[in-house]
Design an enzyme around this catalytic site. Structure first.
Site, PDB file in Angstrom:
ATOM      1  N   SER A  91      71.183  23.654 -14.832  1.00 10.93           N
ATOM      2  CA  SER A  91      70.440  24.816 -15.326  1.00 10.93           C
ATOM      3  C   SER A  91      69.075  24.480 -15.908  1.00 10.93           C
ATOM      4  CB  SER A  91      71.255  25.600 -16.357  1.00 10.93           C
ATOM      5  OG  SER A  91      72.318  26.243 -15.738  1.00 10.93           O
ATOM      6  N   ASP A 133      74.826  30.941 -17.282  1.00 12.62           N
ATOM      7  CA  ASP A 133      73.968  29.831 -17.697  1.00 12.62           C
ATOM      8  C   ASP A 133      73.176  30.207 -18.948  1.00 12.62           C
ATOM      9  OD1 ASP A 133      74.988  28.980 -15.320  1.00 12.62           O
ATOM     10  OD2 ASP A 133      73.120  29.171 -14.194  1.00 12.62           O
TER      11      ASP A 133
END
Ligand code: GLA
Length: 321
Positions: A91, A133
């Protein structure tokens, strides 16, 4: 002002956030840092270690636009640095968008920050990503994984089992969600839901009724993965690292065979990791199609031959001064 935002690794629960499932990621100590001198006007950011080819400026521009839409944005000049590998499935882009939003003056709640960063990411990439995320990055808790109920966007910290270490090992194949079948997989889930209702509530029995074989496999992954996350949370709370690891292994099989988001390099890596002494579980992590495997191992296990990163569950994104 100095802003830090962690990356994240998902321990278990992939491709279920966008159907309101349950996931178990953790924020990690690798992340993005922005040091900025606030001033009126535009926000100008430069970076010595994030390469231009990664297109990171698109994420910055999309995030600044989102913050400006809230009426809160300020400008300034600053520098971005990152310890996150790009395209590894940890991420880096969500970490960047969250950090930029804070550097641009956003002062909303962690949930509002996550949603703003998700809007920016979708605007920058066109990929209809879920909220896992961004929620992990904005809700990280030192020493804890995060159980996220994506139906209500609620985050509960879960302690990791004792005596374990978490590692991420790169498959060597960089991952990009743009142009990947991510959107196709989302559509398959929607098709399944049109037939049998919300997958969050569906049984494997109901999944068997789905007419199309591909849609049925996709749904089988989602329904079984949500059950595995629930079981992994229970195992973590019971300090049962062995069961937790077995659930991770089963998750990889499901992502490989039913959801079909693995690649040979990840399957090979996961197989070698699972055969390594001290490894309790290994699976692809994140969207798939490349990037890292996540590993749960005994704290003493030696994974140095694999390279990679030893990850610590870390705190949420924050403005530090
Ligand atoms: C990407 C998306 C997330 C999630 C994962 C798969 O990381 O950004 O929202 O869907 O893939 O679990």
């Amino acid at each position: 002002m100095r802003v830090v935002a962690p990356g994240r690794v998902n321990l278990i629960g992939d491709h279920v956030d966008y159907v309101g499932g349950v996931v178990l990621p953790m924020a990690v100590q690798l992340g993005t840092e922005i040091v900025v001198e606030p001033a009126p006007g535009d926000l100008r950011l430069s970076s010595a270690d994030v390469e231009d080819e990664s297109g990171w400026q698109r994420f910055v521009a999309a995030t600044v636009r989102e913050v400006a839409a809230t009426g809160e944005a300020h400008g300034g000049t600053g520098r971005v640095s990152s310890t996150l590998p790009i395209g590894a499935g940890m991420s880096s882009s969500s970490s960047l968008t969250v950090a930029v939003a804070l550097a641009a003056g956003f002062t909303g709640s962690p949930l509002e920050l996550a949603r703003l960063a998700q809007r920016a990411e979708i605007a920058a990439t066109g990929v209809p990503c879920g909220l896992m995320d961004q929620l992990a990055i904005t809700h990280g808790v030192d020493g804890h994984a995060l159980r996220i109920d994506c139906r209500v966007d609620e985050v509960s910290p879960v302690p990791l089992p004792s005596g374990v270490a978490v590692h991420a090992i790169h498959s060597g194949v960089a991952r990009r969600l743009e142009g990947s079948p991510y959107a196709d997989r989302r559509r398959s889930c929607e098709a399944a839901e049109a037939e049998i209702g919300p997958l969050r509530d569906a049984s494997l029995h109901a999944v068997d009724r789905i007419g199309d074989a591909t849609i049925r496999s996709r749904a089988r992954h989602v329904v079984s993965e949500i059950a595995r996350v629930d079981a992994a949370v229970a195992a973590a709370r019971a300090d049962d690292a062995v069961t937790f690891g077995e659930l991770m292994n089963a998750s990889h099989v499901s992502l490989r065979d039913d959801f079909e988001v693995s690649i040979p390099e990840l399957d090979d890596l996961v197989g070698r990791l699972q055969a390594t002494p001290g490894v309790l579980g290994a699976r692809l992590t994140g969207a798939g199609f490349g990037g890292c495997a996540v590993v749960l191992a005994d704290a003493e296990a030696d994974l140095s031959d694999f390279g990679g990163w030893s990850l610590r569950p870390s705190a949420a994104a924050a403005v530090q001064t």
